[in-house]
Design a protein around this motif. Structure first.
Motif, PDB file in Angstrom:
ATOM      1  N   PHE A 120       0.851  -1.186   0.000  1.00  0.00           N
ATOM      2  CA  PHE A 120       0.000   0.000   0.000  1.00  0.00           C
ATOM      3  C   PHE A 120       0.890   1.241   0.000  1.00  0.00           C
ATOM      4  O   PHE A 120       1.561   1.537   0.992  1.00  0.00           O
ATOM      5  CB  PHE A 120      -0.894  -0.030   1.236  1.00  0.00           C
ATOM      6  CG  PHE A 120      -1.998   0.996   1.247  1.00  0.00           C
ATOM      7  CD1 PHE A 120      -1.729   2.357   1.237  1.00  0.00           C
ATOM      8  CD2 PHE A 120      -3.322   0.601   1.285  1.00  0.00           C
ATOM      9  CE1 PHE A 120      -2.742   3.302   1.267  1.00  0.00           C
ATOM     10  CE2 PHE A 120      -4.357   1.537   1.325  1.00  0.00           C
ATOM     11  CZ  PHE A 120      -4.061   2.883   1.307  1.00  0.00           C
ATOM     12  N   HIS A 126       0.726   5.108  -0.055  1.00  0.00           N
ATOM     13  CA  HIS A 126      -0.259   6.163   0.175  1.00  0.00           C
ATOM     14  C   HIS A 126      -0.046   7.347  -0.755  1.00  0.00           C
ATOM     15  O   HIS A 126       1.066   7.627  -1.208  1.00  0.00           O
ATOM     16  CB  HIS A 126      -0.204   6.632   1.636  1.00  0.00           C
ATOM     17  CG  HIS A 126       1.017   7.424   1.987  1.00  0.00           C
ATOM     18  ND1 HIS A 126       1.123   8.771   1.721  1.00  0.00           N
ATOM     19  CD2 HIS A 126       2.177   7.067   2.578  1.00  0.00           C
ATOM     20  CE1 HIS A 126       2.300   9.216   2.149  1.00  0.00           C
ATOM     21  NE2 HIS A 126       2.960   8.203   2.674  1.00  0.00           N
ATOM     22  N   ALA A 171       0.970   9.711   5.296  1.00  0.00           N
ATOM     23  CA  ALA A 171      -0.300   9.006   5.234  1.00  0.00           C
ATOM     24  C   ALA A 171      -1.328   9.662   6.147  1.00  0.00           C
ATOM     25  O   ALA A 171      -1.006  10.125   7.247  1.00  0.00           O
ATOM     26  CB  ALA A 171      -0.113   7.544   5.618  1.00  0.00           C
ATOM     27  N   HIS A 221      -6.034   6.611   4.842  1.00  0.00           N
ATOM     28  CA  HIS A 221      -5.132   5.578   4.304  1.00  0.00           C
ATOM     29  C   HIS A 221      -5.020   4.406   5.274  1.00  0.00           C
ATOM     30  O   HIS A 221      -5.094   3.239   4.882  1.00  0.00           O
ATOM     31  CB  HIS A 221      -3.746   6.173   4.040  1.00  0.00           C
ATOM     32  CG  HIS A 221      -3.715   7.185   2.949  1.00  0.00           C
ATOM     33  ND1 HIS A 221      -3.264   8.470   3.141  1.00  0.00           N
ATOM     34  CD2 HIS A 221      -4.080   7.109   1.651  1.00  0.00           C
ATOM     35  CE1 HIS A 221      -3.349   9.140   2.003  1.00  0.00           C
ATOM     36  NE2 HIS A 221      -3.845   8.341   1.087  1.00  0.00           N
ATOM     37  N   TYR A 222      -4.815   4.726   6.535  1.00  0.00           N
ATOM     38  CA  TYR A 222      -4.696   3.657   7.529  1.00  0.00           C
ATOM     39  C   TYR A 222      -5.982   2.832   7.618  1.00  0.00           C
ATOM     40  O   TYR A 222      -5.942   1.606   7.736  1.00  0.00           O
ATOM     41  CB  TYR A 222      -4.368   4.240   8.899  1.00  0.00           C
ATOM     42  CG  TYR A 222      -3.025   4.926   8.971  1.00  0.00           C
ATOM     43  CD1 TYR A 222      -1.901   4.366   8.367  1.00  0.00           C
ATOM     44  CD2 TYR A 222      -2.874   6.139   9.640  1.00  0.00           C
ATOM     45  CE1 TYR A 222      -0.669   5.001   8.430  1.00  0.00           C
ATOM     46  CE2 TYR A 222      -1.649   6.776   9.712  1.00  0.00           C
ATOM     47  CZ  TYR A 222      -0.541   6.211   9.103  1.00  0.00           C
ATOM     48  OH  TYR A 222       0.674   6.844   9.169  1.00  0.00           O
ATOM     49  N   MET A 277       2.748  -1.063   4.490  1.00  0.00           N
ATOM     50  CA  MET A 277       2.725   0.367   4.181  1.00  0.00           C
ATOM     51  C   MET A 277       4.079   0.998   4.500  1.00  0.00           C
ATOM     52  O   MET A 277       4.392   1.236   5.671  1.00  0.00           O
ATOM     53  CB  MET A 277       1.651   1.086   5.003  1.00  0.00           C
ATOM     54  CG  MET A 277       0.234   0.863   4.567  1.00  0.00           C
ATOM     55  SD  MET A 277      -0.915   1.973   5.481  1.00  0.00           S
ATOM     56  CE  MET A 277      -0.481   3.574   4.769  1.00  0.00           C
ATOM     57  N   ASP A 313       6.659   4.019   4.917  1.00  0.00           N
ATOM     58  CA  ASP A 313       6.619   5.455   5.178  1.00  0.00           C
ATOM     59  C   ASP A 313       7.747   6.098   4.374  1.00  0.00           C
ATOM     60  O   ASP A 313       8.772   6.509   4.910  1.00  0.00           O
ATOM     61  CB  ASP A 313       6.788   5.709   6.681  1.00  0.00           C
ATOM     62  CG  ASP A 313       6.627   7.173   7.060  1.00  0.00           C
ATOM     63  OD1 ASP A 313       6.149   7.957   6.216  1.00  0.00           O
ATOM     64  OD2 ASP A 313       6.994   7.523   8.205  1.00  0.00           O
ATOM     65  N   GLY A 345      -2.268   2.044  -4.697  1.00  0.00           N
ATOM     66  CA  GLY A 345      -2.019   3.396  -4.228  1.00  0.00           C
ATOM     67  C   GLY A 345      -3.036   4.354  -4.798  1.00  0.00           C
ATOM     68  O   GLY A 345      -3.642   4.107  -5.843  1.00  0.00           O
ATOM     69  N   ASP A 346      -3.240   5.457  -4.092  1.00  0.00           N
ATOM     70  CA  ASP A 346      -4.129   6.516  -4.553  1.00  0.00           C
ATOM     71  C   ASP A 346      -3.296   7.716  -4.953  1.00  0.00           C
ATOM     72  O   ASP A 346      -2.274   8.014  -4.328  1.00  0.00           O
ATOM     73  CB  ASP A 346      -5.104   6.905  -3.440  1.00  0.00           C
ATOM     74  CG  ASP A 346      -4.398   7.462  -2.213  1.00  0.00           C
ATOM     75  OD1 ASP A 346      -4.588   8.648  -1.897  1.00  0.00           O
ATOM     76  OD2 ASP A 346      -3.637   6.717  -1.568  1.00  0.00           O
ATOM     77  N   GLY A 355       0.376   7.740  -4.935  1.00  0.00           N
ATOM     78  CA  GLY A 355       0.618   6.334  -4.623  1.00  0.00           C
ATOM     79  C   GLY A 355       0.315   5.424  -5.796  1.00  0.00           C
ATOM     80  O   GLY A 355       0.945   4.367  -5.968  1.00  0.00           O
TER      81      GLY A 355
END
Length: 308
Positions: A78, A80, A88, A92-93, A109, A111, A152-153, A156
């Motif tokens: 994932f 973000h 994030a 997202h979480y 995820m 960072d 991802g968005d 992401g």
């Protein structure tokens, strides 16, 4: 800004929301973003790891997994969104935890590092390093390395597509699927939606240009598709893909055009335009449209990737 776009009633709170046009504000915003918690709950466990990142960096990453399972599970990487400048968000979480619970998979995820301090290729290379770490440590992590998808968005989504090309070029196991939500995929910004949506809520064409200019301030990379996936010369080997785009979004046509390129090369792709939405609609966690999107994504993942 006038609320001129007919957003769904569940998104009216976003009508006058707009991200900052000054990139140097975001490091201060991220001080507060870093305080957003992502903890275990009754359905999932959240563990924090420090993994190898790009160029020797100690990369923080979350591993989210369903509780009470000892079986080898598929995995979602994932990445973000946030224009490569924001950490994030709580949404997202929440999506990561929903995926772990509803798909019955592990979610990783990273960072990754952010602009303006760390411009291309830091973010995408950090995320590729996380993908490679998941594969190399799949036995210890309880992951099926042949059932890993990248998602991802926004920015992401850009990273997710780029990681596929990196894996292909570096002879790594390819992801089993790709899931992108209103992805940013073409630095040329020559689409109709870029010309049309210059004043949309959350993100517009002007902000998109700022992100692209900052990302590529040191010049165009080679291969270009690591930064601008739409410009890939070939999509050979690209896995099955799911794309969602927002109706009133400068990035709308990025997702549509990318899907057409995949279809032209015979790659399975599913596309959904979410009506009445703007960029960032995922933050409306309690809305029916978000729940509907989540259900579609989970169904696609199960049918096209994890149950094959």
């Amino acid at each position: 800004m006038k609320a001129k776009y007919p957003l769904d009633k569940e998104l009216k709170f976003l009508a006058r929301t707009h991200l900052f046009p000054n990139i140097h504000v975001y490091p201060f915003v991220n001080i507060f973003m870093s305080m957003i918690p992502c903890g275990s709950d009754e359905n999932v466990s959240v563990r924090r790891h420090i993994i190898p990142g790009y160029a020797g960096y100690n990369l923080p990453a979350l591993v989210i997994e369903p509780k009470n399972t000892d079986e080898k599970l598929p995995c979602i990487m994932f990445f973000h969104g946030g224009g490569l400048i924001l950490k994030a968000a709580g949404a997202h979480y929440q999506f990561a935890k929903w995926y772990a619970e509803k798909v019955n998979c592990k979610v990783i995820m990273p960072d990754y590092r952010l602009m303006p301090k760390y411009r291309f290729p830091y973010a995408v290379e950090d995320c590729y390093s996380a993908y490679e770490w998941a594969i190399l440590n799949s036995a210890e992590l309880g992951i099926d390395e042949h059932r890993i998808i990248v998602t991802g968005d926004s920015a992401g989504g850009n990273i997710a597509a780029a990681v596929v090309f990196m894996a292909r070029d570096r002879d790594q196991i390819l992801p089993a699927g790709v899931l992108m939500v209103y992805p940013a995929l073409d630095r040329r910004m020559n689409t109709e939606s870029m010309r049309k949506y210059t004043d949309t809520p959350v993100l517009d064409a002007g902000l998109a240009k700022m992100y692209w200019d900052e990302m590529l301030i040191n010049g165009l990379p080679q291969p270009i598709e690591y930064a601008s996936p739409m410009e890939a010369g070939s999509f050979a080997g690209f896995p099955a893909t799911y794309i969602e785009v927002a109706e009133f979004d400068a990035l709308h046509d990025d997702g549509i055009s990318f899907a057409k390129k995949l279809e032209a090369e015979g790659i399975s792709v599913e596309v959904h335009e979410i009506k009445g939405t703007c960029h960032g609609f995922e933050v409306a966690l309690k809305s029916s449209m978000v729940r509907d999107s989540l259900d579609r994504r989970v169904a696609w993942i199960r049918k096209n990737v994890f149950l094959k």
